[in-house]
Scaffold this motif. Structure first.
Motif, PDB file in Angstrom:
ATOM      1  N   GLU A  42       0.837  -1.195   0.000  1.00 48.36           N
ATOM      2  CA  GLU A  42       0.000   0.000   0.000  1.00 48.36           C
ATOM      3  C   GLU A  42       0.879   1.255   0.000  1.00 48.36           C
ATOM      4  O   GLU A  42       1.886   1.317   0.694  1.00 48.36           O
ATOM      5  N   ALA A  43       0.480   2.252  -0.761  1.00 50.60           N
ATOM      6  CA  ALA A  43       1.246   3.488  -0.873  1.00 50.60           C
ATOM      7  C   ALA A  43       1.219   4.269   0.445  1.00 50.60           C
ATOM      8  O   ALA A  43       0.227   4.231   1.186  1.00 50.60           O
ATOM      9  N   ARG A  44       2.320   4.967   0.718  1.00 56.53           N
ATOM     10  CA  ARG A  44       2.382   5.774   1.949  1.00 56.53           C
ATOM     11  C   ARG A  44       1.283   6.826   1.957  1.00 56.53           C
ATOM     12  O   ARG A  44       0.712   7.138   3.000  1.00 56.53           O
ATOM     13  N   ARG A  45       0.964   7.380   0.794  1.00 57.28           N
ATOM     14  CA  ARG A  45      -0.080   8.400   0.701  1.00 57.28           C
ATOM     15  C   ARG A  45      -1.428   7.825   1.112  1.00 57.28           C
ATOM     16  O   ARG A  45      -2.209   8.463   1.826  1.00 57.28           O
ATOM     17  N   THR A  46      -1.715   6.612   0.690  1.00 60.97           N
ATOM     18  CA  THR A  46      -2.978   5.961   1.045  1.00 60.97           C
ATOM     19  C   THR A  46      -3.068   5.728   2.546  1.00 60.97           C
ATOM     20  O   THR A  46      -4.110   5.959   3.165  1.00 60.97           O
ATOM     21  N   ARG A  48      -1.447   7.413   4.900  1.00 63.30           N
ATOM     22  CA  ARG A  48      -1.574   8.722   5.556  1.00 63.30           C
ATOM     23  C   ARG A  48      -2.985   9.276   5.400  1.00 63.30           C
ATOM     24  O   ARG A  48      -3.549   9.841   6.347  1.00 63.30           O
ATOM     25  N   ASP A  49      -3.574   9.131   4.225  1.00 57.59           N
ATOM     26  CA  ASP A  49      -4.942   9.603   4.005  1.00 57.59           C
ATOM     27  C   ASP A  49      -5.926   8.896   4.928  1.00 57.59           C
ATOM     28  O   ASP A  49      -6.837   9.519   5.470  1.00 57.59           O
ATOM     29  N   ARG A  50      -5.739   7.590   5.126  1.00 59.46           N
ATOM     30  CA  ARG A  50      -6.619   6.839   6.020  1.00 59.46           C
ATOM     31  C   ARG A  50      -6.484   7.349   7.453  1.00 59.46           C
ATOM     32  O   ARG A  50      -7.473   7.517   8.173  1.00 59.46           O
ATOM     33  N   GLU A  51      -5.235   7.596   7.891  1.00 60.59           N
ATOM     34  CA  GLU A  51      -5.008   8.105   9.248  1.00 60.59           C
ATOM     35  C   GLU A  51      -5.659   9.471   9.424  1.00 60.59           C
ATOM     36  O   GLU A  51      -6.299   9.737  10.457  1.00 60.59           O
ATOM     37  N   THR A  53      -8.169  10.735   7.757  1.00 57.49           N
ATOM     38  CA  THR A  53      -9.622  10.589   7.728  1.00 57.49           C
ATOM     39  C   THR A  53     -10.148  10.168   9.093  1.00 57.49           C
ATOM     40  O   THR A  53     -11.169  10.682   9.566  1.00 57.49           O
TER      41      THR A  53
END
Length: 78
Positions: A42-46, A48-51, A53
């Motif tokens: 999983e991408a780091r951006r994904t 971070r976005d989940r965190e 959110t």
């Protein structure tokens, strides 16, 4: 989105038949593309976005659902 769709239905139909059925649509995907997408981390951006959110949802809920964008942003910066 295509990968999630295949994941949900691959046990009923298999990956190859689903990909063949999608060939004639705008959602075409090759089986090799599907397998590559499921194998990569999983991408780091994904992540971070989940965190973020989760944090935004928590801040909004803790403030009775009335905080807007500006106040949530200010709270995140703190």
């Amino acid at each position: 989105m295509k990968v999630e769709f295949i994941d949900r239905h691959k046990h009923e139909h298999g990956v190859q038949p689903i990909c063949e059925a999608l060939e004639q649509t705008d959602a075409a995907i090759a089986p090799s593309t599907y397998y590559a997408a499921t194998a990569r981390p999983e991408a780091r951006r994904t992540i971070r976005d989940r965190e973020l959110t989760e944090q935004i949802t928590t801040i909004h809920a803790e403030n009775y659902g009335v905080y807007g964008v500006r106040k949530v942003h200010a709270e995140l910066k703190r």
